[in-house]
Scaffold this active site. Structure first.
Site, PDB file in Angstrom:
ATOM      1  N   GLN A 148       0.768  -1.249   0.000  1.00 39.37           N
ATOM      2  CA  GLN A 148       0.000   0.000   0.000  1.00 39.37           C
ATOM      3  C   GLN A 148       0.799   1.300   0.000  1.00 39.37           C
ATOM      4  OE1 GLN A 148      -3.488   2.309   2.532  1.00 39.37           O
ATOM      5  NE2 GLN A 148      -3.087   0.200   3.025  1.00 39.37           N
ATOM      6  N   LYS A 184      17.482 -11.228 -10.641  1.00 40.61           N
ATOM      7  CA  LYS A 184      18.599 -12.069 -10.190  1.00 40.61           C
ATOM      8  C   LYS A 184      19.196 -12.908 -11.331  1.00 40.61           C
ATOM      9  CE  LYS A 184      16.934 -12.172  -5.453  1.00 40.61           C
ATOM     10  NZ  LYS A 184      16.083 -12.863  -4.496  1.00 40.61           N
ATOM     11  N   GLU A 192       0.875  -0.815   8.902  1.00 39.46           N
ATOM     12  CA  GLU A 192       0.014   0.340   9.168  1.00 39.46           C
ATOM     13  C   GLU A 192      -0.189   0.598  10.663  1.00 39.46           C
ATOM     14  OE1 GLU A 192      -2.205   3.454   9.134  1.00 39.46           O
ATOM     15  OE2 GLU A 192      -1.688   2.661   7.174  1.00 39.46           O
ATOM     16  N   ASP A 225       0.293   4.009   5.990  1.00 39.98           N
ATOM     17  CA  ASP A 225       0.600   3.576   4.620  1.00 39.98           C
ATOM     18  C   ASP A 225       0.307   4.663   3.590  1.00 39.98           C
ATOM     19  OD1 ASP A 225       1.698   1.010   4.864  1.00 39.98           O
ATOM     20  OD2 ASP A 225      -0.252   0.092   5.145  1.00 39.98           O
ATOM     21  N   GLY A 256      -9.710  21.308  19.094  1.00 41.62           N
ATOM     22  CA  GLY A 256      -9.461  22.713  18.779  1.00 41.62           C
ATOM     23  C   GLY A 256     -10.023  23.590  19.886  1.00 41.62           C
ATOM     24  N   GLY A 257     -10.118  24.861  19.619  1.00 41.72           N
ATOM     25  CA  GLY A 257     -10.609  25.792  20.633  1.00 41.72           C
ATOM     26  C   GLY A 257     -12.114  25.763  20.803  1.00 41.72           C
TER      27      GLY A 257
END
Length: 416
Positions: free
Chosen positions: A17, A75, A139, A168, A246-247
């Protein structure tokens, strides 16, 4: 209309991901993304969480739009040659293997620079230099080590991870920013560079407000948290349920139908300037004259009661009616939309945020389109590639291989 990254070629060594999120955005911006996959197997997500037997999973299709797939075993001698040629022909290489995996393939950064000094080599890592540097990451590990889990969850309950893939997909999007900055700098310097994003760092970046609060905690209790003034604060930022952080206090409240619908909820914020309108509409005009309620400071100790009264009102309407009513009053709010509602939302289809794509084996499926909108660079979503679908095309048109070289590579098992 041209695409923003037209002419940029990306060697995509990513899987699962975090990396594919990054390269998919580059592809949406118009880059030619060549996804390297193991012959016979491909990206592990092709077969993970399958809903239709023998068909590429939605996990894969929704992370690999607009890419070309080339099978390669580097390889083998022919595979090493093909990989070297790809490094020569590409502008950006992106990988999210375990630490040191590309080095063990015989292509450390120093060698890549020698092959192509203009190459931008971008990696997703779990952690930056430090005690966890060599640890594998997923994650939820990133969410836990980056500060998200410790600050998410109900008050005095266990830490919770979020449904958002901030580790991710969040890191993939951060890596896009680094790649674009490196491409821009290359215009001036002529040189490529190394770009790395650690998942722990990304999660912390997305949790910066909690690091803010950790420092504020040293100077007294956090007044906007539900723990104030009735609970206790420890030495670290606590979990705060659905508080807004938040406020302006916010909370999730029940709406009509909540008894049977697990998503019949709305988020309502008691923003100071909109509070008079909110108080009146829920039948509490009396609060505006009452010294115990009329100021945000006075309301803080009684937020449980305030939201309980708001909830009595919201439970008389469905969540969309709540939003329509409060929106007219400039009260910030939002319905809790289920994934079913989002999948069926027509406005998201019109903006290309949700897209229906046709796949030759799966049929039609929904995917998320480019969330970043540019006015001069359209983003069309094309289906994900079948395994090795473009192997021969890329060898011929990008690397200039002839039929004999292609046959030799196939004989060695370098390609499928």
């Amino acid at each position: 209309m041209g695409k923003a990254l037209e002419g940029v070629r990306v060697l995509d060594m990513t899987h699962v991901q975090s990396g594919p999120t990054c390269t998919q955005i580059l592809a949406w911006f118009g880059a030619d993304v060549i996804k390297i996959e193991k012959p016979g197997e491909g990206d592990p997500t092709r077969s993970q969480l399958r809903d239709i037997p023998g068909v590429d999973s939605l996990y894969f299709t929704m992370l690999n739009a607009n890419k070309r797939s080339l099978t390669l075993n580097p390889k083998t001698p022919a595979g090493t040659r093909i990989f070297t040629r790809l490094i020569e022909e590409c502008d950006v290489m992106v990988e999210n293997f375990a630490p040191g995996a590309i080095d063990r393939m015989g292509f450390p950064w120093e060698k890549i620079q020698q092959i192509n000094p203009r190459m931008i080599y971008a990696s997703v890592k779990g952690f930056g230099p430090g005690p966890f540097e060599d640890c594998k990451v997923y994650e939820n590990v990133a969410q836990c080590t980056g500060g998200s889990a410790s600050t998410t969850g109900e008050i005095d309950r266990v830490p919770l991870v979020t449904g958002s893939q901030i580790g991710d997909s969040g890191t993939g999007i951060h890596l896009v920013a680094g790649i674009l900055a490196a491409l821009f700098q290359r215009e001036k310097s002529g040189r490529g560079q190394r770009v790395t994003c650690a998942m722990q760092d990304t999660v912390l970046n997305l949790c910066r407000v909690k690091l803010r609060d950790q420092q504020r905690l040293a100077h007294g209790p956090l007044k906007e948290y539900p723990q104030y003034p009735n609970g206790k604060f420890g030495e670290a930022v606590p979990r705060a349920g659905n508080a807004s952080g938040g406020g302006h206090p916010g909370w999730i409240v029940r709406c009509k139908g909540w008894e049977t619908d697990p998503d019949a909820y709305s988020y309502v914020i008691t923003q100071a300037q909109a509070f008079p309108a909110l108080a009146k509409v829920i039948g509490h005009a009396d609060w505006l004259e009452d010294p115990q309620f009329k100021t945000p400071e006075a309301r803080l100790p009684k937020l449980d009661y305030v939201f309980a009264e708001i909830e009595k009102w919201t439970m008389t309407m469905n969540k969309m009616e709540v939003m329509t009513t409060l929106n007219k009053l400039n009260v910030p709010c939002g319905p809790v939309l289920s994934m079913k509602e989002i999948a069926e939302e027509q406005s998201l289809r019109k903006t290309g945020t949700v897209v229906e794509v046709d796949h030759p084996e799966r049929g039609k499926y929904l995917t998320v389109g480019n969330p970043i909108k540019l006015s001069d660079s359209s983003s069309d979503v094309q289906r994900s590639p079948l395994l090795g679908e473009h192997t021969i095309e890329v060898l011929r048109t990008v690397l200039g291989f002839d039929e004999k070289e292609i046959a030799e590579a196939r004989a060695q098992g370098a390609i499928q």
